[in-house]
Design an enzyme around this catalytic site. Structure first.
Site, PDB file in Angstrom:
ATOM      1  N   TRP A 366      44.925  40.917  43.501  1.00 33.42           N
ATOM      2  CA  TRP A 366      44.019  41.762  44.292  1.00 33.42           C
ATOM      3  C   TRP A 366      43.914  41.258  45.729  1.00 33.42           C
ATOM      4  CZ3 TRP A 366      38.050  40.950  44.000  1.00 33.42           C
ATOM      5  CH2 TRP A 366      37.753  39.585  44.056  1.00 33.42           C
ATOM      6  N   ASP A 367      44.791  40.306  46.093  1.00 32.89           N
ATOM      7  CA  ASP A 367      44.692  39.638  47.390  1.00 32.89           C
ATOM      8  C   ASP A 367      44.803  40.603  48.562  1.00 32.89           C
ATOM      9  OD1 ASP A 367      45.750  37.817  45.243  1.00 32.89           O
ATOM     10  OD2 ASP A 367      45.258  36.328  46.767  1.00 32.89           O
ATOM     11  N   GLU A 505      36.371  34.489  37.000  1.00 35.71           N
ATOM     12  CA  GLU A 505      37.497  34.011  36.180  1.00 35.71           C
ATOM     13  C   GLU A 505      37.145  32.889  35.203  1.00 35.71           C
ATOM     14  OE1 GLU A 505      40.834  33.016  38.719  1.00 35.71           O
ATOM     15  OE2 GLU A 505      41.588  35.052  38.578  1.00 35.71           O
TER      16      GLU A 505
END
Length: 838
Positions: A366-367, A505
């Site tokens: 998703w950077d 995460e």
């Protein structure tokens, strides 16, 4: 200061400099001295080196992936990796019967390496002594051509200091390379290349063609090596040398002391993925044949960089920390080496670790969420191309959604070649040596990031054509997926989303639960509301004929849109009893961790998950986060936007609760991700301005100081690098694009001095100048229609050649919203004296 970490930061205005040999830091230097052009990149390894635990040569071509199977911990796992392509650098020499440099007993007496950011050039100057006492001065220059995507060049100048005799030079292409640059992956299969054709290319070249073992991508590298003495071509005795997987040439030149011999090595790279190519080998040979000399190629290359720096120019004058601007330039440099004009139409995404190493196997996460804000206002055509990568993988995302029992498009957490999920089933904890199940693929929020990027691109550019052609379909199918994930909970009277993993995460399940995932991650749920609301707005924006075409083809009914509207108003968001947004349902019931105890015992606790697992414990039991999760809401949404969303959902929430929320989660975050400092620098501007600049400086240090203790050697952290530019642009300058207005809401740290920042907005080249107590907004000359600029809650028109002047307000504690009242600006006609670009 940025450089206060282990050793001084080796960077000045436009130069990253390393002196002498430091084996422990060589991997870091190789990564930071990588040269690339958006099509391929080559690590800054020495040409004479091989992968040996200190050095790691690597060349990576955008989009060249391959899959391999491995037996691990009793399971067969399949991993797709960005392939380490044949190494085109190998070049070494020997004097008479002496040892080959780099391969035998040679001493490096001095070694200095300079990375020239302005011109994209790596220069190395060294003095060496072989086993027979021959001292030689060597200077090497190299670049990867920014103006011609397939070319790179290495120039080596050799001067005998105390000897005369025969010089032997060996120049090769090495196709025996493997993917072995990340220690924790070394138990996995890593031999991706199958040897193909190797032959001479008369009169002075060689060609090597290999093929990836499963994806069957042919990679061809053609190399030409020429020798010059005092500027005159030398017809040196040349012999083709060949071994399995390697081919090259060996030259012999008679030298006198103080003679100067220059060896030019030029490479042309092509693959079967390239456009308008029938045979990669023929294409590479053709590119090489057309290539000029080193100096001719360098002139074109530096001109291409000059044009890019015009778009990515940042000027800071009079700041207290002289390292800020050079590091920002380094970050922009590596962004453009990973994705740039040569990337357009390649059908590739944004690799999280750049094209600089093998960490994360070159995957796309998703950077891009942290990258697009910078690209949208400088290279919008590149943003459009990178978003098309997602569009072309909609079929794979739709299949994934169906297999998961949902509608719409479920994009993968880790993407590679074809858009299927590439997250590892197992990952190695180097702290314990154990292979563990990995369920972070449940980060479904990646789809929201993709949709958010599409909408923000449209806001920045007004590109309705892209929105109608590709962007809308991406947003609508992602909206459909999240709506299908949302189930109505009759007890709560709200919609819930269960079994996901948030940006944090660390929390992949509830304590001691056999089921993966957590329920009602606040970030995911709030952004789902945002997504569904904007999906309806996307349909409203489209021309009527295109809206009908899309809704007919996708089968989006009025009833489905009504359900989206209902979910966007009734999705559940968990809160603590004190009004702080809970990271997920049940988070408040977790245990507190004794942070001081862990810091005392371990020092660096960034990867607290690995530490806890090695102890037989688990982060799922504690209120700990790897990186920003709830705080991501403050990064993506203004205080006003977030308040409006939560009020729309029926929650009585006020921006006054932002400081307490920030403090709560900052105290419980280990910063195990490099993105943490970027997000925290941003959100602290809303709560503790005095700490914002310190976080910004910490974010700047991420790679140049390798704050994670070794990870940068495996590849730069592209989102963290680009995120620092975004903090400067969207947080400190306060530049946001929404509702067809360029809004400015600056929080400018005076210690940074005066800023001049050019951006491209709706075709206008606009220079933003922030200094003292004034903000100047200047639009360059042209004939485009005026654009609208918002400041202090008022909107003004800016025509080409005009300047607007605003007072730089110093707001009270807590970042002001875009509607905070400020003094009315005074439009001014431009003159040469007022033109900030001069």
């Amino acid at each position: 200061m940025i450089g206060q970490y282990r050793e001084p930061t080796p960077i000045t205005a436009w130069t990253l400099r390393y002196k002498d040999v430091a084996p422990r830091r060589e991997g870091l230097r190789e990564a930071l001295c990588t040269l690339g052009n958006g099509y391929f990149a080559t690590r800054g390894a020495a040409p004479e080196s091989r992968a040996d635990g200190t050095h790691y040569p690597g060349t990576y071509i955008a989009g060249c992936f391959n899959q391999l199977r491995t037996e691990v911990a009793g399971r067969t796992v399949e991993n797709e990796s960005l392939v380490n392509a044949p190494n085109w650098l190998p070049l070494t020499f020997a004097v008479g019967e002496g040892a080959w440099f780099g391969l035998g007993h040679t001493d490096v007496l001095s070694d200095r390496q300079d990375l020239d950011l302005r011109h994209g050039m790596l220069t190395r100057r060294l003095r060496v002594r072989d086993d027979l006492g021959h001292r030689t001065l060597v200077t090497q220059r190299r670049f990867v051509h920014m103006g011609s995507a397939h070319l790179g060049a290495l120039e080596t100048t050799i001067v005998p200091e105390n000897w005369s005799g025969r010089l032997h030079v060996r120049s090769e292409i090495d196709g025996t390379v493997t993917n072995s640059g990340v220690p924790r992956y070394r138990e996995l299969s890593n031999n991706h290349l199958v040897p193909g054709r190797a032959c001479a290319l008369p009169p002075d070249g060689v060609l090597l063609v290999v093929e990836t073992s499963r994806s069957h991508i042919r990679i061809a590298e053609a190399v030409r090596t020429r020798v010059f003495r005092d500027g005159v071509r030398v017809r040196a005795d040349a012999t083709v040398i060949q071994q399995p997987g390697r081919i090259g040439q060996q030259f012999q030149i008679d030298m006198a002391m103080r003679d100067k011999v220059v060896v030019e090595k030029t490479v042309a790279i092509s693959t079967s993925r390239d456009r308008a190519v029938s045979d990669a080998g023929i294409a590479a040979a053709g590119w090489l044949e057309l290539a000029g000399s080193f100096d001719e190629l360098m002139a074109q290359h530096t001109m291409a960089w000059a044009h890019l720096w015009e778009r990515f120019q940042i000027r800071l004058l009079g700041g207290e920390d002289g390292m800020v601007l050079p590091v920002l330039r380094l970050h922009a440099f590596h962004l453009l080496q990973t994705v740039g004009p040569n990337t357009v139409d390649l059908d590739v995404g944004i690799p999280a670790r750049g094209l600089h190493g093998e960490a994360y196997r070159g995957h796309v996460f998703w950077d891009e969420l942290f990258v697009f804000p910078v690209l949208n206002l400088r290279l919008p055509q590149l943003s459009r191309s990178l978003m098309a990568y997602r569009y072309y993988r909609l079929p794979a995302a739709r299949r994934a959604a169906i297999e998961a029992g949902h509608a719409g498009a479920m994009f993968p957490w880790q993407s590679g070649s074809d858009g299927s999920e590439q997250s590892a089933l197992l990952h190695l904890n180097p702290q314990s040596g154990r292979w563990l199940p990995d369920t972070t693929y449940l980060q479904r929020h990646v789809g929201i990031a993709i949709a958010y990027n599409v909408w923000q691109y449209y806001q920045a550019t007004g590109d309705l054509l892209f929105l109608a052609d590709k962007g809308a379909e991406i947003v609508l199918e992602i909206a459909r997926f999240f709506a299908s994930m949302a189930a109505f909970d009759h007890e709560l009277g709200r919609y819930v989303i269960r079994g996901v993993v948030g940006p944090d995460e660390f929390h992949t399940s509830y304590p001691d639960s056999a089921h993966a995932g957590i329920d009602n991650n606040a970030y995911t749920n709030v952004m789902t509301s945002w997504l569904l609301m904007h999906a309806i707005e996307v349909l409203d924006v489209l021309p009527a004929h295109r809206r009908k075409e899309l809704t007919d083809r996708l089968g989006i009914t009025a009833a489905e849109q009504e359900r989206w509207e209902h979910i966007s108003r009734r999705i559940y968001v968990p809160f603590h009893c004190d009004g702080i947004i809970s990271q997920f349902e049940g988070y408040a019931d977790l245990k507190e961790l004794d942070w001081e105890d862990y810091r005392a015992r371990y020092g660096n606790i960034r990867r607290l998950d690995r530490i806890l697992e090695a102890e037989g414990n688990n982060p799922n039991r504690y209120k700990v986060s790897k990186q920003a999760d709830v705080l991501m809401l403050f990064y993506l949404l203004s205080a006003d936007e977030l308040m409006a969303l939560l009020h729309r959902l029926g929650y009585d929430w006020s921006p006054r609760q932002i400081p307490d929320t920030i403090d709560y989660y900052l105290a419980r975050t280990s910063d195990g991700s490099t993105l943490s400092t970027v997000v925290h620098a941003w959100v602290l501007a809303r709560a503790h301005r005095e700490r914002t600049l310190a976080q910004f400086i910490e974010a700047l240090r991420t790679d140049v100081a390798d704050v994670q203790g070794g990870t940068t050697a495996e590849g730069i952290h592209l989102a963290a690098m680009t995120g620092t530019i975004d903090v400067l642009q969207r947080c400190f300058v306060g530049a946001e694009t929404r509702d067809n207005v360029l809004w400015l809401n600056p929080f400018w740290p005076q210690s940074l001095g005066k800023l001049e920042l050019p951006i491209l907005y709706r075709g206008h080249v606009i220079t933003l100048t922030v200094s003292g107590h004034t903000v100047l907004v200047y639009s360059g000359p042209g004939s485009l229609p005026a654009v609208r600029v918002g400041y202090g809650g008022q909107v003004h028109e800016l025509s080409p050649g005009q300047t607007l002047v605003f007072p730089l307000a110093q707001a009270a504690e807590g970042r002001p919203s875009a509607t905070t009242g400020l003094a009315t600006p005074r439009p001014m006609p431009v003159s040469a004296a007022q033109d900030p670009s001069r």
